[in-house]
Motif scaffolding. Sequence first.
Motif, mmCIF file in Angstrom:
data_model
loop_
_atom_site.group_PDB
_atom_site.id
_atom_site.type_symbol
_atom_site.label_atom_id
_atom_site.label_comp_id
_atom_site.label_asym_id
_atom_site.label_seq_id
_atom_site.Cartn_x
_atom_site.Cartn_y
_atom_site.Cartn_z
ATOM 1 N N PHE A 1 -3.635 -7.833 -2.787
ATOM 2 C CA PHE A 1 -3.161 -7.590 -4.145
ATOM 3 C C PHE A 1 -2.757 -8.890 -4.834
ATOM 4 O O PHE A 1 -2.168 -8.866 -5.921
ATOM 5 C CB PHE A 1 -1.989 -6.603 -4.120
ATOM 6 N N ARG B 1 -9.848 -6.151 -5.204
ATOM 7 C CA ARG B 1 -8.767 -5.815 -4.284
ATOM 8 C C ARG B 1 -9.206 -5.619 -2.842
ATOM 9 O O ARG B 1 -8.388 -5.697 -1.927
ATOM 10 C CB ARG B 1 -8.043 -4.541 -4.750
ATOM 11 N N ARG C 1 0.098 -0.887 -2.500
ATOM 12 C CA ARG C 1 1.111 -1.815 -3.020
ATOM 13 C C ARG C 1 2.513 -1.473 -2.500
ATOM 14 O O ARG C 1 3.413 -2.316 -2.528
ATOM 15 C CB ARG C 1 1.101 -1.800 -4.552
#
Length: 612
Positions: free
Chosen positions: A10, A43, A215
């Motif tokens: 990320f 990502r 995340r």
Amino acid sequence: MCGIVGLVSFTDDLSRRPDLSQAMHGALALRGPDEVSEWSSPRALFVPRRLAVVDLEGGHQPAIATDAEGRETVVLSYTGEVFNFTELREELSRRGHRFRDRSDTEVVLRAYQEWGPACAERLRGMFAFAVWDVEQEELVLVRDRFGIYPLFYAETPEGFAFGSEPKALFTTGLIGPVVDRAGLLEALSFTPTPGRSVFKHTREVIPGEVVRYSRDGVRRSRYWTFTARPHTDDLATTERTVREILEDIIRRQVTADVPISSMLSGGLDSSAICALVNRSLGGGERLRTFSMEFAYHLDNFRPDEVHDSPDAPYVAKMAAHLGSDHRELLIDRHHLADVEGQAAVVRAMDRPAAGLDMYVSLYRLSQEVRRFSTVTLTGDGSDELFGGYMWFHDPFYVKSRTFPWLGASHQMEFLSGLLDRGLYADLDFPGYVRERYEEAIAEVPLTGEESAHERRMREITYLNMTRYLRVILDRKDRLGMAASVEGRVPFCDHELVEYVYNVPWEMKVADGREKSLLRAAVRDLLPQSVLERKKSPYPTVQDPAYRTGLRAQLKTITEDSGARVNGLLDTDRVKSVLTDATFGLRAGVTRMSIEAAVQMHHWFESGVTVEL
């Protein structure tokens, strides 16, 4: 069989990192010699390799699902075989899914679309896979119920790496091959711990586990564990049910678009599998079988505590009974002493192993199998499930309040015998073993109705199925894949395990012998001599020249000032190996410990470093 490796970040745009994808391409070449590909987004980066077994023209990876507008929604990197994929395809088709090919890979992709991570509960087989959910920006890792297929991962502030083997993780640049104190304990204690890796910052996906990374960090959950339940079938019904389940398993597992074979040792387990495979083929195809024997044993075999007889005579009887196309590989001390072969085994395993001669011989056998076949079925898992090992039956081992295979060592150290005594004491190997044992015993599922003996036998079965079986399956997978051979393990089918795990011990040994339940279930398939043969584990070489060769290797290593392993070895114990007529046994050094020192040398030469 395939190999997968990937990375999620990320903080970095992975779509602009061709250097990473190129580095990852070669990590698992032997796991997937037929095709290598890649998929990337900002990502996530996936680099799967394929060993084509089912749907050779289709089944390409990664498998990608799109929405009505053609946008990518789910990306799958998959390794394994799902043996109920035909039924799942039919169910998913009824639910509106459309299929582009006939592979089980696409079935898993559509199953994930339909049920999400819960799809794992519906899969019957051996698998490890990664899914990138594009919309949720979430990575999902799933591993089969018994860890037949390996899957590792590492989380750092820079990202999250995953792969079929630790060596694949190192190519991502996030972590290196570093072994710390905890890793050294895990590597040399012979107490395999679910979830633990020997490498720093690296974990193993636990069998039957789902690992999710987003995340928000890492989340782990189990979709399957051993469950204790009452067994209500009588003995005759139990025997019949075991046979029916085995026949169904074999019918599913002979599905492939490449040549299939079976490993044959002349023991009950492999002979039963070979006979069932032979029946399933129905005469339309001659079964290929393979065996290994140490050349020294042909004329010099001596019965010992666990090996009552050599394999070769029983293999010959069983192969003749089947009419199989059989090949026997003879292994001599020169194969075992080959430094390149030893180093190849250590590279394949990513760690030292217990019994180097067994690993080198299986590696050579896998290479021989690959000359004629891509897929082979084995009898692995039967001893753990049906109670085949001596430590299920000897009261001394049953009563030992430790892992039973360690009790069988008569308090000798399997792998750490040459380790520096100060370091051994500082790391507290006995304390580590006790902690792991108590941890494992606390997990054992019980109905609460067991007698004291039944409870103990359930504990020993659980220890074998969740710890010792890991050693067996890792050996099968890594050494098979080192030769690009897919190994299938019918006895590790979860429907069979769920049934047999809950069969009372007195039914498993109804005739007073090991594995009598399995013996009764397949009694009509085998020659009487094979059916009645006493359990004999995978052979270990008896040739005294092998031990002499190991001593010569150790001498060469310890005289090399640049050999980093020397910093971990005990000088006095090394001297005893090199000068004592017992090769160090009087000082407490087993042959396995000498082999472990040789393997650690190969390990460090491959680039592994130790932080103590």
